[in-house]
Design an enzyme around this catalytic site. Structure first.
Site, PDB file in Angstrom:
ATOM      1  NE  ARG A 209      -4.275  -1.358   0.230  1.00 48.16           N
ATOM      2  CZ  ARG A 209      -4.318  -2.460  -0.733  1.00 48.16           C
ATOM      3  NH1 ARG A 209      -3.481  -2.514  -1.553  1.00 48.16           N
ATOM      4  NH2 ARG A 209      -5.630  -2.956  -0.454  1.00 48.16           N
TER       5      ARG A 209
ATOM      6  CG  HIS B 295      -3.291  -0.999  -6.829  1.00 45.63           C
ATOM      7  ND1 HIS B 295      -3.386  -0.054  -5.721  1.00 45.63           N
ATOM      8  CD2 HIS B 295      -3.120  -2.027  -6.540  1.00 45.63           C
ATOM      9  CE1 HIS B 295      -3.655  -1.010  -4.743  1.00 45.63           C
ATOM     10  NE2 HIS B 295      -3.571  -2.038  -5.299  1.00 45.63           N
TER      11      HIS B 295
ATOM     12  CD  GLU C 286      -3.061   3.223  -5.335  1.00 47.37           C
ATOM     13  OE1 GLU C 286      -4.018   2.831  -5.474  1.00 47.37           O
ATOM     14  OE2 GLU C 286      -2.041   2.833  -4.777  1.00 47.37           O
TER      15      GLU C 286
HETATM   16  C1  DGY Z   1      -5.442  -5.956  -2.807  1.00 48.12           C
HETATM   17  O1  DGY Z   1      -5.820  -7.105  -2.903  1.00 48.12           O
HETATM   18  O2  DGY Z   1      -5.454  -5.700  -1.443  1.00 48.12           O
HETATM   19  C2  DGY Z   1      -5.004  -5.353  -4.000  1.00 48.12           C
HETATM   20  O3  DGY Z   1      -4.443  -4.189  -3.705  1.00 48.12           O
HETATM   21  C3  DGY Z   1      -6.022  -5.234  -4.915  1.00 48.12           C
HETATM   22  O4  DGY Z   1      -5.702  -5.825  -5.910  1.00 48.12           O
END
Ligand code: DGY
Length: 318
Positions: free
Chosen positions: A234, A281, A263
Site C-alpha cells: 500500500r 496498482h 491514488e
Molecule cells: C489487494 O488485494 O489488496 C490489492 O491491492 C487489490 O488488487
C-alpha cells in the site's frame, strides 16, 4: 433484475462474476469503469443486504449506516483491508469477506516484474526510444544490474512476501526477511538489519497504524545508497515525499512502485525521475486473478445471504 436479496456491486467486475451476481441477486450494479462518487455509493447502498466493493470504496460507519440494518455482508475484491472499518462492521453484525490466496502469485510476480524493470532499466530504455533519443549498442551504454547475487529483503513474510521471495530465490538472489511475528525461518533478521543489507527492499506488509510510513526518511537513510525500494503493498507504507527527496539526493538507488499514498494521484516529483518505475496498482490485474477474486466475493455473498453460513473467506475475527 432477478429476485433474491438486494446486492450492490460498486464496480464493474469481471464478466463471469457479473453474470453470477446477476443470476443470484437483485443486483444494483455500477456498469461504468469509474468508481461511484461517495454520495451515490451511500445512496445506492440503502436497503442492500450485501455490498461488493474494491479498495477504492471506503467502508466505514457512514456507509454501513447508509445501507441500514438489513446489511449482512460486505465482500471486498482485495486482500488488503485498510479501506474497511472492521470494528464498525463487527458492531453492526456485518460479515466481511475478502480475497486472500488467489492473488498471491500475481502480486508477487508484479513485485518481481517491477524489480527487474528497474534493475535492468527496461522502462528507462523504453522511454529513451519513444523520445527519439539516440542510442547504440556500446560496451558502456545503459548498464543495469542483474538480480543474481543481490540480496532480496522482504518486509512482511506472509503469503505474498513468501511467493516473491521464492521467485527471487529462483533468480539467484539471497533472501532475507522480517515480519511482525518471528518465524524462526532461515534468512530472518530485524528490520534494521534488512535495511542495512538488502539490495532490494520489497514491501509486502499490510497497511496498519504500525506500518504507515514505515519507510520514512530515517529508514531510507538506513538503506544502502545503491539499494532499490519495491512497493506492491500500500502506498502509505512509504512516506512518498521523503522517498522523492531520497531519490533526488541519491540516498537510495531507485524505486519501483505499484501503489501510491493518494491514488490515483502520484507525487509529481516521481514523474521526473529516471530511476523510478511506476505501475497503476496492477498487482492483481490479470483476468484470471480478478475473476477468481470476484468469484470469492460472490461466494461470500452467497454463503451469508442464501445459505446462512459463515463464508470460508470471512475476515478472521472480522
Ligand atoms: C489487494 O488485494 O489488496 C490489492 O491491492 C487489490 O488488487
Amino acid at each position: 433484475m432477478t429476485g433474491g436479496p438486494a446486492v450492490l456491486a460498486s464496480r464493474c467486475f469481471a464478466p463471469a462474476v457479473r453474470e453470477r451476481l446477476a443470476a443470484l441477486f437483485a443486483l444494483d450494479e455500477n456498469t461504468t469503469e469509474d468508481p461511484l462518487p461517495r454520495g451515490e455509493l451511500l445512496r445506492r447502498a440503502a436497503g442492500k443486504a450485501g455490498i461488493m466493493v474494491t479498495p477504492v470504496d471506503r467502508v466505514d460507519a457512514e456507509l454501513l449506516d447508509a445501507a441500514g440494518p438489513g446489511l449482512r455482508v460486505v465482500a471486498t475484491l482485495s486482500v488488503g483491508l485498510d479501506h474497511i472499518d472492521l470494528a464498525a462492521a463487527r458492531e453492526r453484525g456485518v460479515t466481511v469477506g475478502y480475497t486472500p490466496d488467489v492473488l498471491t502469485h500475481a502480486t508477487a510476480e508484479m513485485a518481481i516484474a517491477l524489480m527487474l524493470s528497474l534493475l535492468r532499466r527496461v522502462t528507462e530504455g523504453d522511454r529513451r526510444i519513444r523520445r527519439g533519443r539516440p542510442w547504440a549498442l556500446t560496451p558502456n551504454f545503459m548498464l543495469g544490474r542483474g538480480a543474481a547475487g543481490l540480496v532480496f529483503g522482504c518486509v512482511g513474510f506472509g503469503r505474498i512476501g513468501r511467493a516473491a521471495a521464492g521467485i527471487a530465490g529462483a533468480l539467484g538472489m539471497e533472501v532475507v526477511h522480517t515480519s511482525r511475528r518471528a518465524t524462526g525461518e532461515p534468512g530472518e533478521c530485524t528490520f534494521g538489519e534488512l535495511l542495512a543489507r538488502a539490495d532490494v527492499v520489497s514491501l509486502h506488509c499490510p497497511l496498519t497504524p504500525d506500518t504507515r510510513h514505515l519507510i520514512d526518511a530515517a529508514a531510507l537513510r538506513a538503506m544502502r545508497p545503491d539499494a532499490v525500494l519495491v512497493n506492491t503493498s500500500r502506498g502509505a507504507v512509504v512516506d512518498e515525499a521523503a522517498l522523492v527527496a531520497a531519490l533526488r539526493d541519491g540516498v537510495i538507488g531507485g524505486a519501483a512502485l505499484d501503489v501510491f499514498e493518494d491514488e490515483p494521484r502520484v507525487h509529481p516529483g516521481l514523474r521526473d525521475l529516471e530511476n523510478v518505475v511506476m505501475a497503476p496498482h496492477l498487482g492483481s490485474a490479470t483476468l484470471t486473478t480478478r475473476t477468481a477474486m470476484g468469484m470469492l466475493c460472490v461466494d461470500a455473498l452467497e454463503d451469508v445471504l442464501l445459505r446462512g453460513r459463515e463464508p470460508g473467506n470471512a475476515v478472521p475475527g472480522g
